[in-house]
Design an enzyme around this catalytic site. Structure first.
Site, PDB file in Angstrom:
ATOM      1  N   TYR A 116       0.826  -1.211   0.000  1.00 34.35           N
ATOM      2  CA  TYR A 116       0.000   0.000   0.000  1.00 34.35           C
ATOM      3  C   TYR A 116       0.860   1.261   0.000  1.00 34.35           C
ATOM      4  O   TYR A 116       0.505   2.250  -0.633  1.00 34.35           O
ATOM      5  CB  TYR A 116      -1.020  -0.014   1.159  1.00 34.35           C
ATOM      6  CG  TYR A 116      -2.252  -0.778   0.724  1.00 34.35           C
ATOM      7  CD1 TYR A 116      -3.242  -0.171  -0.045  1.00 34.35           C
ATOM      8  CD2 TYR A 116      -2.384  -2.127   0.999  1.00 34.35           C
ATOM      9  CE1 TYR A 116      -4.335  -0.875  -0.507  1.00 34.35           C
ATOM     10  CE2 TYR A 116      -3.475  -2.850   0.547  1.00 34.35           C
ATOM     11  CZ  TYR A 116      -4.451  -2.215  -0.211  1.00 34.35           C
ATOM     12  OH  TYR A 116      -5.528  -2.918  -0.687  1.00 34.35           O
ATOM     13  N   ARG A 130       1.875   1.788  -3.541  1.00 36.88           N
ATOM     14  CA  ARG A 130       0.790   2.327  -4.379  1.00 36.88           C
ATOM     15  C   ARG A 130       0.443   3.762  -3.988  1.00 36.88           C
ATOM     16  O   ARG A 130       0.088   4.585  -4.821  1.00 36.88           O
ATOM     17  CB  ARG A 130      -0.418   1.408  -4.278  1.00 36.88           C
ATOM     18  CG  ARG A 130      -0.120   0.067  -4.956  1.00 36.88           C
ATOM     19  CD  ARG A 130      -1.207  -0.915  -4.729  1.00 36.88           C
ATOM     20  NE  ARG A 130      -2.448  -0.553  -5.364  1.00 36.88           N
ATOM     21  CZ  ARG A 130      -3.654  -0.832  -4.862  1.00 36.88           C
ATOM     22  NH1 ARG A 130      -3.768  -1.447  -3.711  1.00 36.88           N
ATOM     23  NH2 ARG A 130      -4.732  -0.491  -5.515  1.00 36.88           N
ATOM     24  N   GLN A 149     -15.020   2.351  -8.067  1.00 39.32           N
ATOM     25  CA  GLN A 149     -14.385   1.280  -7.291  1.00 39.32           C
ATOM     26  C   GLN A 149     -12.949   1.674  -6.971  1.00 39.32           C
ATOM     27  O   GLN A 149     -12.257   0.961  -6.245  1.00 39.32           O
ATOM     28  CB  GLN A 149     -14.382  -0.024  -8.098  1.00 39.32           C
ATOM     29  CG  GLN A 149     -15.772  -0.572  -8.399  1.00 39.32           C
ATOM     30  CD  GLN A 149     -15.700  -1.778  -9.321  1.00 39.32           C
ATOM     31  OE1 GLN A 149     -15.394  -2.880  -8.899  1.00 39.32           O
ATOM     32  NE2 GLN A 149     -15.972  -1.564 -10.599  1.00 39.32           N
ATOM     33  N   HIS A 203     -14.945   1.336  -2.602  1.00 36.34           N
ATOM     34  CA  HIS A 203     -13.891   0.510  -2.000  1.00 36.34           C
ATOM     35  C   HIS A 203     -12.927   1.327  -1.139  1.00 36.34           C
ATOM     36  O   HIS A 203     -11.803   0.902  -0.901  1.00 36.34           O
ATOM     37  CB  HIS A 203     -13.131  -0.258  -3.097  1.00 36.34           C
ATOM     38  CG  HIS A 203     -13.975  -1.284  -3.795  1.00 36.34           C
ATOM     39  ND1 HIS A 203     -13.655  -1.840  -5.008  1.00 36.34           N
ATOM     40  CD2 HIS A 203     -15.147  -1.862  -3.424  1.00 36.34           C
ATOM     41  CE1 HIS A 203     -14.594  -2.710  -5.368  1.00 36.34           C
ATOM     42  NE2 HIS A 203     -15.511  -2.732  -4.422  1.00 36.34           N
TER      43      HIS A 203
HETATM   44  C1  BJW Z   1      -9.662   0.141 -19.780  1.00 32.16           C
HETATM   45  C2  BJW Z   1      -8.488   0.864 -20.029  1.00 32.16           C
HETATM   46  C3  BJW Z   1      -8.625   2.156 -20.626  1.00 32.16           C
HETATM   47  C4  BJW Z   1      -7.944  -1.026 -19.118  1.00 32.16           C
HETATM   48  N1  BJW Z   1      -9.837   2.605 -20.910  1.00 32.16           N
HETATM   49  N2  BJW Z   1     -10.844   0.612 -20.090  1.00 32.16           N
HETATM   50  C5  BJW Z   1     -17.194 -16.213  -4.658  1.00 32.16           C
HETATM   51  C6  BJW Z   1     -16.223 -16.549  -3.722  1.00 32.16           C
HETATM   52  C7  BJW Z   1     -15.731 -15.613  -2.809  1.00 32.16           C
HETATM   53  C8  BJW Z   1     -16.183 -14.338  -2.820  1.00 32.16           C
HETATM   54  C9  BJW Z   1     -17.126 -14.007  -3.763  1.00 32.16           C
HETATM   55  C10 BJW Z   1     -17.643 -14.923  -4.659  1.00 32.16           C
HETATM   56  N3  BJW Z   1     -18.552 -14.303  -5.421  1.00 32.16           N
HETATM   57  C11 BJW Z   1     -18.609 -13.033  -5.035  1.00 32.16           C
HETATM   58  C12 BJW Z   1     -17.743 -12.838  -4.019  1.00 32.16           C
HETATM   59  C13 BJW Z   1     -17.491 -11.625  -3.324  1.00 32.16           C
HETATM   60  C14 BJW Z   1     -16.299 -10.832  -3.848  1.00 32.16           C
HETATM   61  C15 BJW Z   1     -16.215 -10.900  -5.374  1.00 32.16           C
HETATM   62  O1  BJW Z   1     -16.903 -10.213  -6.089  1.00 32.16           O
HETATM   63  N4  BJW Z   1     -15.315 -11.728  -5.897  1.00 32.16           N
HETATM   64  C16 BJW Z   1     -15.229 -11.943  -7.354  1.00 32.16           C
HETATM   65  C17 BJW Z   1     -13.813 -11.603  -7.835  1.00 32.16           C
HETATM   66  C18 BJW Z   1     -15.628 -13.353  -7.609  1.00 32.16           C
HETATM   67  N5  BJW Z   1     -16.585  -9.482  -3.425  1.00 32.16           N
HETATM   68  C19 BJW Z   1     -16.272  -9.087  -2.213  1.00 32.16           C
HETATM   69  O2  BJW Z   1     -15.674  -9.809  -1.421  1.00 32.16           O
HETATM   70  C20 BJW Z   1     -16.736  -7.699  -1.811  1.00 32.16           C
HETATM   71  N6  BJW Z   1     -17.439  -7.775  -0.579  1.00 32.16           N
HETATM   72  C21 BJW Z   1     -18.594  -8.463  -0.467  1.00 32.16           C
HETATM   73  O3  BJW Z   1     -19.130  -8.951  -1.439  1.00 32.16           O
HETATM   74  O4  BJW Z   1     -19.086  -8.545   0.809  1.00 32.16           O
HETATM   75  C22 BJW Z   1     -20.161  -9.487   1.034  1.00 32.16           C
HETATM   76  C23 BJW Z   1     -19.599 -10.904   0.896  1.00 32.16           C
HETATM   77  C24 BJW Z   1     -18.534 -11.310   1.647  1.00 32.16           C
HETATM   78  C25 BJW Z   1     -18.026 -12.606   1.515  1.00 32.16           C
HETATM   79  C26 BJW Z   1     -18.582 -13.497   0.601  1.00 32.16           C
HETATM   80  C27 BJW Z   1     -19.665 -13.075  -0.182  1.00 32.16           C
HETATM   81  C28 BJW Z   1     -20.183 -11.770  -0.012  1.00 32.16           C
HETATM   82  C29 BJW Z   1     -15.548  -6.784  -1.623  1.00 32.16           C
HETATM   83  C30 BJW Z   1     -14.801  -6.557  -2.881  1.00 32.16           C
HETATM   84  C31 BJW Z   1     -13.560  -5.730  -2.593  1.00 32.16           C
HETATM   85  C32 BJW Z   1     -12.667  -5.584  -3.811  1.00 32.16           C
HETATM   86  N7  BJW Z   1     -11.430  -5.013  -3.391  1.00 32.16           N
HETATM   87  C33 BJW Z   1     -10.460  -4.621  -4.403  1.00 32.16           C
HETATM   88  C34 BJW Z   1      -9.242  -4.001  -3.682  1.00 32.16           C
HETATM   89  C35 BJW Z   1      -9.614  -2.606  -3.174  1.00 32.16           C
HETATM   90  C36 BJW Z   1      -8.504  -1.922  -2.482  1.00 32.16           C
HETATM   91  C37 BJW Z   1      -7.316  -1.679  -3.360  1.00 32.16           C
HETATM   92  O5  BJW Z   1      -7.396  -1.149  -4.488  1.00 32.16           O
HETATM   93  O6  BJW Z   1      -6.248  -1.998  -2.906  1.00 32.16           O
HETATM   94  O7  BJW Z   1     -11.044  -3.651  -5.268  1.00 32.16           O
HETATM   95  S1  BJW Z   1      -9.994  -5.923  -5.509  1.00 32.16           S
HETATM   96  C38 BJW Z   1      -9.941  -4.945  -6.962  1.00 32.16           C
HETATM   97  O8  BJW Z   1     -11.011  -5.310  -7.864  1.00 32.16           O
HETATM   98  C39 BJW Z   1     -10.261  -3.520  -6.487  1.00 32.16           C
HETATM   99  C40 BJW Z   1     -11.113  -3.012  -7.608  1.00 32.16           C
HETATM  100  O9  BJW Z   1     -11.870  -1.897  -7.164  1.00 32.16           O
HETATM  101  C41 BJW Z   1     -11.949  -4.214  -7.955  1.00 32.16           C
HETATM  102  C42 BJW Z   1     -12.561  -4.164  -9.323  1.00 32.16           C
HETATM  103  O10 BJW Z   1     -11.607  -4.073 -10.309  1.00 32.16           O
HETATM  104  P1  BJW Z   1     -11.862  -3.142 -11.586  1.00 32.16           P
HETATM  105  O11 BJW Z   1     -11.951  -1.739 -11.161  1.00 32.16           O
HETATM  106  O12 BJW Z   1     -12.990  -3.675 -12.361  1.00 32.16           O
HETATM  107  O13 BJW Z   1     -10.474  -3.295 -12.351  1.00 32.16           O
HETATM  108  P2  BJW Z   1      -9.962  -4.498 -13.286  1.00 32.16           P
HETATM  109  O14 BJW Z   1      -8.486  -4.422 -13.277  1.00 32.16           O
HETATM  110  O15 BJW Z   1     -10.591  -5.775 -12.922  1.00 32.16           O
HETATM  111  O16 BJW Z   1     -10.509  -4.113 -14.733  1.00 32.16           O
HETATM  112  C43 BJW Z   1      -9.983  -3.012 -15.448  1.00 32.16           C
HETATM  113  C44 BJW Z   1     -10.777  -2.892 -16.722  1.00 32.16           C
HETATM  114  O17 BJW Z   1     -10.372  -1.710 -17.393  1.00 32.16           O
HETATM  115  C45 BJW Z   1     -10.558  -4.050 -17.700  1.00 32.16           C
HETATM  116  O18 BJW Z   1     -11.825  -4.513 -18.156  1.00 32.16           O
HETATM  117  C46 BJW Z   1      -9.766  -3.422 -18.858  1.00 32.16           C
HETATM  118  O19 BJW Z   1     -10.103  -3.987 -20.112  1.00 32.16           O
HETATM  119  C47 BJW Z   1     -10.204  -1.984 -18.765  1.00 32.16           C
HETATM  120  N8  BJW Z   1      -9.238  -0.986 -19.257  1.00 32.16           N
HETATM  121  N9  BJW Z   1      -7.379   0.171 -19.669  1.00 32.16           N
HETATM  122  C48 BJW Z   1     -10.903   1.859 -20.676  1.00 32.16           C
HETATM  123  N10 BJW Z   1      -7.511   2.951 -20.939  1.00 32.16           N
END
Ligand code: BJW
Ligand code: ZN
Length: 257
Positions: free
Chosen positions: A69, A72, A103, A121
């Site tokens: 962290y 970053r 996010q 987040h």
């Molecule tokens: C461009 C570009 C350009 C590139 N122009 N586009 C099954 C098992 C276990 C857990 C789960 C499950 N199903 C669901 C869950 C829950 C889990 C989840 O969703 N997991 C999935 C991965 C499966 N979610 C959670 O745990 C959340 N809490 C929750 O649900 O609580 C209730 C619960 C608890 C327990 C069980 C079930 C329910 C919390 C989620 C927290 C996410 N945290 C992070 C870290 C944050 C802190 C930090 O930054 O350090 O958040 S992880 C990371 O992913 C970060 C982001 O905000 C998040 C999303 O990512 P994002 O923003 O979409 O980025 P990328 O990299 O994925 O995508 C980038 C995109 O940009 C790409 O598509 C590129 O193509 C595009 N791109 N350049 C336009 N120039």
């Protein structure tokens, strides 16, 4: 993508809209130099999310997580908002009810001038106590011992890790804004992390026009009404330009409606 490839129907829909949501992910900050998580060059290609972005990972190795962290934080303090962030901030002035739901934890929307921002987040500039939740805005010295709160609890970055609940009021406001949205733009997110990934679906179910801006298709693409493929730092300024040109045309009396 060129300016003429943006559908006129989208411009007209935006022109009539009052309630617009810009929902952003890591991709919008990619052109500022902030790495994304997934896809090409993504952080999770090299590092394990369960080690760095989970409570268990932090408990196992707090020094490693703090180090990551701090790294970053340094990077994010050196980057600047890009034309995508600026276009969204400029769009806000055109709608009575525009909201940014992000996010991202990098604070770049605020620095670009957006004012209504829901950070799902958390924000990397803040820290909080694990036990009592007290917020610590001050920087944590990476070379010092692990920081602790007055109550004895460990201090951690104020961000949301896997398995953790999102801040309740912010999430509720995000669902309300999505339900009410007439146009919902999903920008630069892989649309896989819940609950953020549900917001566009809620908006679409309530009749919003769903627009996706991304360099590549995502699981959301088949549901989107309009998919604008390309970099958000290029597409959003083009969209703004077309939108503002149309507004000027109408004010000048050249519009059909
Ligand atoms: C461009 C570009 C350009 C590139 N122009 N586009 C099954 C098992 C276990 C857990 C789960 C499950 N199903 C669901 C869950 C829950 C889990 C989840 O969703 N997991 C999935 C991965 C499966 N979610 C959670 O745990 C959340 N809490 C929750 O649900 O609580 C209730 C619960 C608890 C327990 C069980 C079930 C329910 C919390 C989620 C927290 C996410 N945290 C992070 C870290 C944050 C802190 C930090 O930054 O350090 O958040 S992880 C990371 O992913 C970060 C982001 O905000 C998040 C999303 O990512 P994002 O923003 O979409 O980025 P990328 O990299 O994925 O995508 C980038 C995109 O940009 C790409 O598509 C590129 O193509 C595009 N791109 N350049 C336009 N120039
Ligand atoms: Zn405490």
């Amino acid at each position: 993508m060129t300016i003429n490839e943006i559908p006129q129907s989208l411009i007209d829909r935006l022109r009539r809209a009052r309630r617009v949501v810009f929902a952003t992910g890591a991709g919008i900050s990619a052109e500022s130099g902030v790495p994304t998580f997934r896809g090409e060059g993504g952080i999770w290609n090299k590092m394990r999310p369960e080690e760095l972005a989970s409570v268990d990972g932090f408990m196992r190795n707090p020094n490693l997580v703090w180090e990551w962290y701090q790294h970053r934080r340094d990077l994010m303090s050196k980057v600047a908002p890009n034309p995508g962030h600026h276009a969204i901030a400029a769009f806000e002035k055109h709608f009575p009810d525009a909201v940014v739901i992000t996010q991202n934890i990098d604070g770049l929307h605020r620095r670009a001038g957006s004012t209504r921002i829901l950070e799902l987040h958390g924000n990397i500039s803040r820290n909080k106590c694990f036990d009592c939740g007290r917020l610590y805005e001050r920087e944590i010295d990476p070379d010092a011992e692990l920081p602790h709160c007055g109550c004895g609890g460990m201090i951690r970055p104020d961000v949301v890790w896997f398995g953790e609940m999102l801040p309740h009021d912010i999430l509720q406001a995000a669902f309300e804004a999505s339900e009410a949205a007439e146009v919902f733009l999903s920008v630069g997110t892989s649309a896989v992390v819940q609950p953020a990934a549900s917001l566009p679906l809620v908006a679409a179910r309530r009749g919003a026009c769903l627009v996706e801006v991304n360099v590549e298709p995502t699981p959301l693409t088949p549901v989107a009404d309009v998919f604008l493929q390309g970099k958000s730092g290029e597409i959003l300024p083009l969209l703004l330009e077309r939108f503002e040109a149309r507004k000027r045309q109408i004010v000048a009396g050249d519009g059909t409606t």
